[in-house]
Write a protein that holds these residues in place. Structure first.
Motif, short mmCIF file in Angstrom:
data_model
loop_
_atom_site.label_atom_id
_atom_site.label_comp_id
_atom_site.label_asym_id
_atom_site.label_seq_id
_atom_site.Cartn_x
_atom_site.Cartn_y
_atom_site.Cartn_z
N ALA A 236 3.64 -18.25 -0.98
CA ALA A 236 3.25 -16.68 0.45
C ALA A 236 3.73 -17.80 1.58
O ALA A 236 4.55 -17.07 2.21
CB ALA A 236 2.36 -16.91 0.59
N GLN B 61 -0.53 -0.20 3.59
CA GLN B 61 -0.23 -1.07 4.51
C GLN B 61 0.90 -0.61 3.84
O GLN B 61 1.40 0.30 5.15
CB GLN B 61 -0.90 -1.55 5.05
N ALA B 62 1.37 -1.45 3.37
CA ALA B 62 3.13 -2.03 2.92
C ALA B 62 3.40 -0.27 2.60
O ALA B 62 4.68 -0.04 2.97
CB ALA B 62 3.41 -2.66 1.65
N ARG C 289 5.04 -6.56 3.61
CA ARG C 289 4.01 -5.22 4.42
C ARG C 289 5.18 -5.77 6.15
O ARG C 289 5.00 -4.86 6.89
CB ARG C 289 3.04 -5.58 4.61
N ASP C 290 4.16 -6.82 7.06
CA ASP C 290 4.48 -7.44 7.89
C ASP C 290 6.15 -7.24 8.30
O ASP C 290 6.38 -7.52 9.35
CB ASP C 290 4.31 -8.61 8.40
N THR D 94 1.38 -9.47 2.08
CA THR D 94 1.12 -9.00 3.62
C THR D 94 2.43 -9.36 4.68
O THR D 94 2.91 -9.15 4.87
CB THR D 94 -0.23 -10.54 4.14
N LEU E 160 -3.61 -3.48 0.73
CA LEU E 160 -2.46 -3.58 1.17
C LEU E 160 -0.87 -2.86 0.47
O LEU E 160 -0.21 -2.81 0.78
CB LEU E 160 -2.12 -5.37 1.20
N ASP F 93 -6.15 -5.41 -4.53
CA ASP F 93 -5.28 -5.03 -3.25
C ASP F 93 -4.47 -4.18 -3.52
O ASP F 93 -3.21 -3.88 -1.96
CB ASP F 93 -3.38 -6.86 -3.39
N THR G 99 6.61 -16.05 3.39
CA THR G 99 6.74 -15.55 4.83
C THR G 99 8.38 -16.42 5.90
O THR G 99 9.38 -15.51 6.26
CB THR G 99 5.67 -16.38 5.02
N PRO H 220 -1.83 -11.13 -2.22
CA PRO H 220 -2.41 -11.23 -0.67
C PRO H 220 -1.15 -11.31 0.46
O PRO H 220 -0.83 -10.93 0.81
CB PRO H 220 -3.25 -11.73 -0.71
N GLY H 221 -1.68 -13.16 0.00
CA GLY H 221 -0.37 -13.30 1.30
C GLY H 221 1.15 -13.31 0.74
O GLY H 221 2.01 -13.27 2.24
#
Length: 347
Positions: free
Chosen positions: A104, A172-173, A148-149, A145, A169, A166, A108, A141-142
């Protein structure tokens, strides 16, 4: 690919022990769900993998937080990849699991790189990112995230029910980018499942995942893979499987006949000789000239499944693309983009 290529530390000397490198921590857990499984925790150098140009896959990039898979599917094409690390491709593939513990964190940084253009990322195309190990290591999850972000489009293929953990998440994504989810269910025959896919959730539980995702607005397709010649391809079996897929609310069904690449071929044929010796000769004739079943057979299965899908009312989803949020600003200190290729092909 050598073991030390997965680490962030410099390559170990050529004569170093395989698991003696500083980048690797080996663990076992004395709990029923992990008994007999060894985990090799590595800090990977990169997590974005470019798909080879010769691949027929409809995506260019993948993320694979694990190598090896406790699903223990006897036909799994990814078995060969364990040999690149000098690991056994049979029982070792099922029980020696490589965990990229910094997945993750790496993703990122790499998604935020100025060089990353926001291409679609596929997950679960090598080994399952929701296999049993994910329950302990919680890497997804990471990863979700980060996707998604950064509003980065992605897809997931899984046999695991853990994906429902999940769900929030994923929802949201899906509000900010394109999200695709497919569940792999090649057959609903329980006897076949227990012997061919001994470490996976039962087929009906996987179809419950399809239903749950649909109930939360995430249309889910089913990859009907593999269709196993002479063991899972009778008209009655195909009908029962497609009917169950339709009843789960799947938006599509895509059949894929078993293929046997080097590494998987030897393990599968050994299994076949133990469990169905009368079929060994038929398989040798069917797969004698390569990894794939004859074209005529593949076309027959595809036609039968498509006809059944039409009968039961399964078709491709025709939903509008979700509204995408602007891509977040890139960090000036972002890490470099993807590194060396690793990915093979789908199932």
């Amino acid at each position: 690919m050598r073991w030390d290529h997965l680490g962030e530390t410099p390559s170990a000397p050529a004569d170093a022990a395989l698991f003696g490198a500083d980048a690797v921590t080996t663990r076992t857990f004395d709990t029923p769900e992990f008994r007999g499984i060894t985990f090799h925790e590595v800090r990977a150098r990169t997590i974005l993998n470019r798909v080879p140009g010769a691949s027929r896959m409809p995506f260019e990039w993948t993320v694979n937080p694990y190598r090896g898979c406790s699903h223990a599917c006897v036909y799994c094409f990814a078995r060969k990849t364990h040999s690149y690390l000098d690991l056994d491709t049979g029982l070792g593939f099922d029980s020696q699991i490589v965990v990229k513990v910094n997945a993750a964190e790496l993703l990122t940084r790499q998604l935020a790189s100025r060089r990353w253009q926001g291409a679609h990322i596929a997950m679960g195309t090598n080994v399952d990112c929701y296999q049993r190990a994910e329950g302990r290591y919680r890497l997804m999850p990471g990863i979700l995230t980060a996707l998604r972000d950064l509003a980065n489009p992605f897809s997931i293929l899984t046999k695991g029910t853990l994906i429902l953990r999940d769900l929030e998440l994923l929802t949201q994504a899906a509000e900010v980018t394109e999200v695709g989810v497919s569940v792999s269910v090649g057959f609903t025959d329980e006897e076949l499942w227990r012997t061919v896919e001994p470490g996976t959730p039962a087929p009906h539980r996987r179809l419950d995942v399809v239903r749950a995702l649909g109930d939360h607005g995430i249309g889910c397709g089913v990859l009907m893979a593999p269709v196993v010649p002479f063991l899972g391809d009778s008209p009655e079996q195909l009908r029962a499987t497609v009917r169950a897929i339709a009843e789960s609310g799947a938006v599509s069904v895509t059949p894929l006949v078993l293929h046997l690449r080097p590494g998987a071929r030897e393990w599968f044929m050994s299994w076949l000789a133990r469990h169905h010796p009368r079929l060994v000769g038929r398989y040798e004739r069917m797969y004698g000239t390569g990894a794939y079943a004859p074209t005529w057979y593949q076309r027959r299965i595809t036609r039968q499944v498509h006809e059944l899908a039409a009968e039961f009312g399964i078709g491709p989803a025709h939903r509008p693309s979700p509204q995408r949020a602007p891509r977040p600003a890139l960090s000036p200190a972002a890490a470099p983009a993807a590194g060396d290729p690793e990915q093979l092909t789908l199932l």
